[in-house]
Design an enzyme around this catalytic site. Structure first.
Site, PDB file in Angstrom:
ATOM      1  N   GLY A   2       0.792  -1.237   0.000  1.00 25.72           N
ATOM      2  CA  GLY A   2       0.000   0.000   0.000  1.00 25.72           C
ATOM      3  C   GLY A   2       0.821   1.282   0.000  1.00 25.72           C
ATOM      4  N   THR A  13       2.999   2.173  -2.437  1.00 27.96           N
ATOM      5  CA  THR A  13       3.351   2.622  -3.800  1.00 27.96           C
ATOM      6  C   THR A  13       2.220   2.312  -4.788  1.00 27.96           C
ATOM      7  OG1 THR A  13       4.295   0.492  -4.510  1.00 27.96           O
ATOM      8  CG2 THR A  13       5.792   2.013  -3.374  1.00 27.96           C
ATOM      9  N   GLY A  14       2.321   2.877  -5.952  1.00 27.87           N
ATOM     10  CA  GLY A  14       1.510   2.495  -7.115  1.00 27.87           C
ATOM     11  C   GLY A  14       0.012   2.442  -6.844  1.00 27.87           C
ATOM     12  N   PHE A  68       8.385  -9.424 -13.573  1.00 26.83           N
ATOM     13  CA  PHE A  68       9.354  -8.914 -14.549  1.00 26.83           C
ATOM     14  C   PHE A  68       9.137  -9.661 -15.848  1.00 26.83           C
ATOM     15  CE2 PHE A  68      11.541 -11.764 -11.498  1.00 26.83           C
ATOM     16  CZ  PHE A  68      11.678 -12.893 -12.299  1.00 26.83           C
ATOM     17  N   SER A 116      15.678 -18.963 -13.560  1.00 27.35           N
ATOM     18  CA  SER A 116      16.100 -19.983 -12.588  1.00 27.35           C
ATOM     19  C   SER A 116      14.898 -20.344 -11.714  1.00 27.35           C
ATOM     20  CB  SER A 116      17.223 -19.432 -11.712  1.00 27.35           C
ATOM     21  OG  SER A 116      16.714 -18.383 -10.912  1.00 27.35           O
ATOM     22  N   TYR A 176      -4.468 -11.723 -17.502  1.00 23.56           N
ATOM     23  CA  TYR A 176      -3.838 -12.984 -17.927  1.00 23.56           C
ATOM     24  C   TYR A 176      -3.922 -14.062 -16.843  1.00 23.56           C
ATOM     25  CZ  TYR A 176       0.534 -10.951 -15.874  1.00 23.56           C
ATOM     26  OH  TYR A 176       1.480 -10.381 -15.056  1.00 23.56           O
TER      27      TYR A 176
HETATM   28  C1  HXC Z   1      15.098 -12.703 -14.694  1.00 19.68           C
HETATM   29  C2  HXC Z   1      15.254 -12.189 -12.448  1.00 19.68           C
HETATM   30  C3  HXC Z   1      14.855 -10.852 -12.708  1.00 19.68           C
HETATM   31  C4  HXC Z   1      14.586 -10.488 -14.065  1.00 19.68           C
HETATM   32  C5  HXC Z   1      15.201 -11.067 -10.578  1.00 19.68           C
HETATM   33  N1  HXC Z   1      15.457 -12.261 -11.122  1.00 19.68           N
HETATM   34  N2  HXC Z   1      14.826 -10.183 -11.528  1.00 19.68           N
HETATM   35  N3  HXC Z   1      15.373 -13.105 -13.429  1.00 19.68           N
HETATM   36  N4  HXC Z   1      14.718 -11.439 -15.014  1.00 19.68           N
HETATM   37  N5  HXC Z   1      14.230  -9.249 -14.399  1.00 19.68           N
HETATM   38  C6  HXC Z   1      15.910 -13.467 -10.427  1.00 19.68           C
HETATM   39  C7  HXC Z   1      17.239 -13.246  -9.718  1.00 19.68           C
HETATM   40  O1  HXC Z   1      18.324 -13.418 -10.627  1.00 19.68           O
HETATM   41  C8  HXC Z   1      17.202 -14.341  -8.643  1.00 19.68           C
HETATM   42  O2  HXC Z   1      17.503 -15.604  -9.179  1.00 19.68           O
HETATM   43  C9  HXC Z   1      15.739 -14.375  -8.273  1.00 19.68           C
HETATM   44  O3  HXC Z   1      15.022 -13.795  -9.365  1.00 19.68           O
HETATM   45  C10 HXC Z   1      15.444 -13.572  -7.009  1.00 19.68           C
HETATM   46  O4  HXC Z   1      15.961 -12.259  -7.209  1.00 19.68           O
HETATM   47  P1  HXC Z   1      16.008 -11.193  -6.026  1.00 19.68           P
HETATM   48  O5  HXC Z   1      16.470  -9.897  -6.606  1.00 19.68           O
HETATM   49  O6  HXC Z   1      16.757 -11.764  -4.853  1.00 19.68           O
HETATM   50  O7  HXC Z   1      14.454 -11.132  -5.642  1.00 19.68           O
HETATM   51  P2  HXC Z   1      13.713 -10.252  -4.590  1.00 19.68           P
HETATM   52  O8  HXC Z   1      14.662  -9.294  -3.895  1.00 19.68           O
HETATM   53  O9  HXC Z   1      12.887 -11.143  -3.774  1.00 19.68           O
HETATM   54  O10 HXC Z   1      12.781  -9.306  -5.513  1.00 19.68           O
HETATM   55  C11 HXC Z   1      11.620  -9.780  -6.100  1.00 19.68           C
HETATM   56  C12 HXC Z   1      11.474  -9.278  -7.533  1.00 19.68           C
HETATM   57  C13 HXC Z   1      11.613  -7.753  -7.630  1.00 19.68           C
HETATM   58  C14 HXC Z   1      10.095  -9.766  -8.027  1.00 19.68           C
HETATM   59  C15 HXC Z   1      12.553  -9.924  -8.405  1.00 19.68           C
HETATM   60  O11 HXC Z   1      11.404  -7.298  -8.961  1.00 19.68           O
HETATM   61  C16 HXC Z   1      10.662  -7.014  -6.711  1.00 19.68           C
HETATM   62  O12 HXC Z   1      10.981  -6.780  -5.563  1.00 19.68           O
HETATM   63  N6  HXC Z   1       9.487  -6.621  -7.217  1.00 19.68           N
HETATM   64  C17 HXC Z   1       8.440  -5.956  -6.402  1.00 19.68           C
HETATM   65  C18 HXC Z   1       7.669  -4.922  -7.156  1.00 19.68           C
HETATM   66  C19 HXC Z   1       7.165  -5.336  -8.518  1.00 19.68           C
HETATM   67  O13 HXC Z   1       7.660  -6.283  -9.140  1.00 19.68           O
HETATM   68  N7  HXC Z   1       6.198  -4.572  -9.006  1.00 19.68           N
HETATM   69  C20 HXC Z   1       5.584  -4.828 -10.313  1.00 19.68           C
HETATM   70  C21 HXC Z   1       4.232  -5.380 -10.164  1.00 19.68           C
HETATM   71  S1  HXC Z   1       3.484  -5.122 -11.682  1.00 19.68           S
HETATM   72  P3  HXC Z   1      18.987 -16.284  -9.046  1.00 19.68           P
HETATM   73  O14 HXC Z   1      18.805 -17.647  -9.606  1.00 19.68           O
HETATM   74  O15 HXC Z   1      19.882 -15.405  -9.871  1.00 19.68           O
HETATM   75  O16 HXC Z   1      19.329 -16.253  -7.593  1.00 19.68           O
HETATM   76  C22 HXC Z   1       2.463  -6.345 -12.054  1.00 19.68           C
HETATM   77  C23 HXC Z   1       1.656  -6.029 -13.283  1.00 19.68           C
HETATM   78  C24 HXC Z   1       0.939  -7.210 -13.801  1.00 19.68           C
HETATM   79  O17 HXC Z   1       2.391  -7.344 -11.419  1.00 19.68           O
HETATM   80  C25 HXC Z   1       0.224  -7.076 -15.105  1.00 19.68           C
HETATM   81  C26 HXC Z   1       0.458  -5.958 -16.005  1.00 19.68           C
HETATM   82  C27 HXC Z   1      -0.580  -5.913 -17.099  1.00 19.68           C
HETATM   83  P1  NAP Z   2       4.073  -1.667  -7.397  1.00 21.30           P
HETATM   84  O1  NAP Z   2       3.943  -0.221  -7.089  1.00 21.30           O
HETATM   85  O2  NAP Z   2       5.432  -2.203  -7.700  1.00 21.30           O
HETATM   86  O3  NAP Z   2       3.408  -2.484  -6.229  1.00 21.30           O
HETATM   87  C1  NAP Z   2       3.898  -3.656  -5.692  1.00 21.30           C
HETATM   88  C2  NAP Z   2       3.938  -3.509  -4.198  1.00 21.30           C
HETATM   89  O4  NAP Z   2       4.178  -4.778  -3.607  1.00 21.30           O
HETATM   90  C3  NAP Z   2       5.023  -2.574  -3.692  1.00 21.30           C
HETATM   91  O5  NAP Z   2       4.446  -1.604  -2.838  1.00 21.30           O
HETATM   92  C4  NAP Z   2       5.977  -3.463  -2.918  1.00 21.30           C
HETATM   93  O6  NAP Z   2       6.499  -2.756  -1.788  1.00 21.30           O
HETATM   94  C5  NAP Z   2       5.050  -4.597  -2.503  1.00 21.30           C
HETATM   95  N1  NAP Z   2       5.765  -5.853  -2.295  1.00 21.30           N
HETATM   96  C6  NAP Z   2       6.575  -6.513  -3.156  1.00 21.30           C
HETATM   97  N2  NAP Z   2       7.067  -7.607  -2.596  1.00 21.30           N
HETATM   98  C7  NAP Z   2       6.553  -7.678  -1.352  1.00 21.30           C
HETATM   99  C8  NAP Z   2       6.691  -8.596  -0.281  1.00 21.30           C
HETATM  100  N3  NAP Z   2       7.460  -9.681  -0.382  1.00 21.30           N
HETATM  101  N4  NAP Z   2       6.020  -8.351   0.875  1.00 21.30           N
HETATM  102  C9  NAP Z   2       5.226  -7.261   1.001  1.00 21.30           C
HETATM  103  N5  NAP Z   2       5.051  -6.363   0.018  1.00 21.30           N
HETATM  104  C10 NAP Z   2       5.719  -6.564  -1.143  1.00 21.30           C
HETATM  105  O7  NAP Z   2       3.177  -2.062  -8.672  1.00 21.30           O
HETATM  106  P2  NAP Z   2       1.651  -1.785  -9.042  1.00 21.30           P
HETATM  107  O8  NAP Z   2       1.626  -1.620 -10.501  1.00 21.30           O
HETATM  108  O9  NAP Z   2       1.073  -0.733  -8.182  1.00 21.30           O
HETATM  109  O10 NAP Z   2       0.972  -3.190  -8.726  1.00 21.30           O
HETATM  110  C11 NAP Z   2      -0.042  -3.321  -7.729  1.00 21.30           C
HETATM  111  C12 NAP Z   2      -0.901  -4.526  -8.035  1.00 21.30           C
HETATM  112  O11 NAP Z   2      -1.599  -4.327  -9.261  1.00 21.30           O
HETATM  113  C13 NAP Z   2      -0.148  -5.830  -8.212  1.00 21.30           C
HETATM  114  O12 NAP Z   2      -0.888  -6.893  -7.671  1.00 21.30           O
HETATM  115  C14 NAP Z   2      -0.057  -5.979  -9.705  1.00 21.30           C
HETATM  116  O13 NAP Z   2       0.121  -7.307 -10.114  1.00 21.30           O
HETATM  117  C15 NAP Z   2      -1.419  -5.447 -10.090  1.00 21.30           C
HETATM  118  N6  NAP Z   2      -1.528  -5.039 -11.472  1.00 21.30           N
HETATM  119  C16 NAP Z   2      -0.921  -3.897 -11.894  1.00 21.30           C
HETATM  120  C17 NAP Z   2      -1.089  -3.515 -13.211  1.00 21.30           C
HETATM  121  C18 NAP Z   2      -0.507  -2.247 -13.735  1.00 21.30           C
HETATM  122  O14 NAP Z   2      -0.673  -1.960 -14.919  1.00 21.30           O
HETATM  123  N7  NAP Z   2       0.165  -1.441 -12.921  1.00 21.30           N
HETATM  124  C19 NAP Z   2      -1.819  -4.322 -14.090  1.00 21.30           C
HETATM  125  C20 NAP Z   2      -2.409  -5.490 -13.612  1.00 21.30           C
HETATM  126  C21 NAP Z   2      -2.265  -5.833 -12.300  1.00 21.30           C
HETATM  127  P3  NAP Z   2       7.953  -3.082  -1.138  1.00 21.30           P
HETATM  128  O15 NAP Z   2       8.939  -3.027  -2.268  1.00 21.30           O
HETATM  129  O16 NAP Z   2       8.124  -1.999  -0.120  1.00 21.30           O
HETATM  130  O17 NAP Z   2       7.841  -4.434  -0.530  1.00 21.30           O
END
Ligand code: HXC
Ligand code: NAP
Length: 287
Positions: free
Chosen positions: A17, A19-20, A98, A106, A148
């Site tokens: 809650g 961000t975003g 991602f 992996s 999806y």
């Molecule tokens: C391939 C990747 C990668 C990438 C990480 N990894 N990023 N592999 N491509 N871009 C791999 C790493 O190499 C590692 O594997 C493993 O994943 C874990 O990486 P960490 O960096 O240690 O992970 P962690 O710190 O837990 O971070 C989680 C994360 C990160 C998902 C990778 O991006 C994150 O914190 N995201 C949170 C916010 C987020 O993603 N927001 C977007 C939501 S948008 P190895 O084998 O090397 O150890 C969304 C929209 C949906 O959901 C739909 C849109 C229409």
């Molecule tokens: P976002 O800002 O990156 O939101 C993701 C949030 O999840 C961050 O606040 C992050 O905060 C938190 N988070 C990640 N890992 C966590 C963990 N292990 N424990 C607790 N919190 C964690 O992206 P967003 O676009 O607003 O996405 C919000 C939701 O909408 C997601 O469910 C996403 O799949 C969905 N969605 C987004 C889109 C879009 O177009 N933006 C489309 C379809 C669906 P910390 O890094 O502080 O943990």
């Protein structure tokens, strides 16, 4: 669109809650009278959002919590309940994602997304659901999925697998826990610009233009559109909606699904020629 006290008396936890879209929902819920608890891993994401809400006169608290750890979830709920009172609504919004070719991933990469999206949602729902059942609380769970979740998608496979699981969780608990007064609903957003999603999924402006062109409304979503839908779904106004997933994507996924939708690109001459060819000879003589 709503009366200002739509969510008065409700205490809402939003994962992710700070961000975003999570922040936008928190802000909208607060403006409608709810008390807000936000959780995620980083205080640096949570604190500014909580402060912003408080400065606007709202009640907001935060707790750092990694949703992959059931112990941290339990502690966060305890601490937020102490400061905010009993929780009525849970929004499972935290996510990780991602783009990557699947063969490049992996098992740890897969686990990192499954851990946040699928396990995190299950753990939070389970911990709070048990408490609600024990206290006969009529709670609401709102899960943020994606379109999806049912179509699947290449290049975001860990996310697609996880969101499909969350959708199944939503529908399953709607029935099992609906009988105990707990509603489960979901929102499937299309493309809504956020830093988290854009940094990871939309690497260039041309990708953004392609995404817009794949939408019948030819634009991205606005945060207010999603947060108003979320406010309605968690409110008592939606008290008979259970197990439903509401898509808010401007028609994007249907545009990709309909086999003949690609004909939208054909010029007027094509349709005129088709119409001419379809008319009987006597119709043509009369025109
Ligand atoms: C391939 C990747 C990668 C990438 C990480 N990894 N990023 N592999 N491509 N871009 C791999 C790493 O190499 C590692 O594997 C493993 O994943 C874990 O990486 P960490 O960096 O240690 O992970 P962690 O710190 O837990 O971070 C989680 C994360 C990160 C998902 C990778 O991006 C994150 O914190 N995201 C949170 C916010 C987020 O993603 N927001 C977007 C939501 S948008 P190895 O084998 O090397 O150890 C969304 C929209 C949906 O959901 C739909 C849109 C229409
Ligand atoms: P976002 O800002 O990156 O939101 C993701 C949030 O999840 C961050 O606040 C992050 O905060 C938190 N988070 C990640 N890992 C966590 C963990 N292990 N424990 C607790 N919190 C964690 O992206 P967003 O676009 O607003 O996405 C919000 C939701 O909408 C997601 O469910 C996403 O799949 C969905 N969605 C987004 C889109 C879009 O177009 N933006 C489309 C379809 C669906 P910390 O890094 O502080 O943990």
């Amino acid at each position: 669109m709503f009366s200002e006290d739509l969510l008065k008396g409700k205490t809402i936890i939003i994962t992710g809650g700070g961000t975003g879209l999570g922040k936008s929902m928190a802000t909208r819920f607060a403006s409608l009278g709810a008390r807000i608890g936000i959780v995620s891993r980083s205080a640096s994401n949570l604190e500014p959002t909580a402060n912003q809400l408080r400065e606007s006169g709202h009640i907001a608290e935060f707790e750092t919590c990694d949703v992959r750890d059931p112990g941290q979830i339990s502690t966060a709920i305890d601490r937020l309940t102490e400061r905010l009172g009993p929780i009525n609504v849970l929004v499972n919004n935290a996510a990780g994602n991602f783009i990557s070719r699947t063969e490049d991933l992996s098992s740890r990469a897969f686990d990192s997304v499954l851990g946040i999206v699928l396990h995190g949602t299950v753990y939070f729902s389970l911990e709070l659901g048990k408490r609600w059942i024990a206290s006969s609380t009529r709670g609401v769970m709102l899960n943020i999925v994606t379109t999806y979740a049912w179509t699947g998608s290449g290049y975001v496979v860990p996310s697609a697998v996880s969101k499909a699981g969350v959708l199944a969780l939503t529908r399953s608990l709607a029935v099992e826990w609906g009988r105990k007064g707990i509603r489960s609903v979901a929102i499937a957003p299309g493309m809504f610009p956020t830093k988290g999603a854009w940094d990871r999924l939309v690497p260039s402006g041309s990708v953004e233009e392609t995404l817009k062109s794949r939408n019948p409304l030819n634009r991205l979503g606005e945060h207010s559109e999603l947060s108003n839908l979320a406010a309605f779904l968690v409110s008592d106004g939606a008290s008979y909606i259970n197990g439903e997933v509401v898509t808010i994507d401007g028609g994007e996924w249907l545009m990709g699904a309909g086999q003949f939708n690609a004909l939208s690109g054909m010029p007027d001459q094509f349709w005129e020629a088709l119409r001419e060819g379809r008319r009987k000879p006597q119709d043509k003589d009369n025109s």
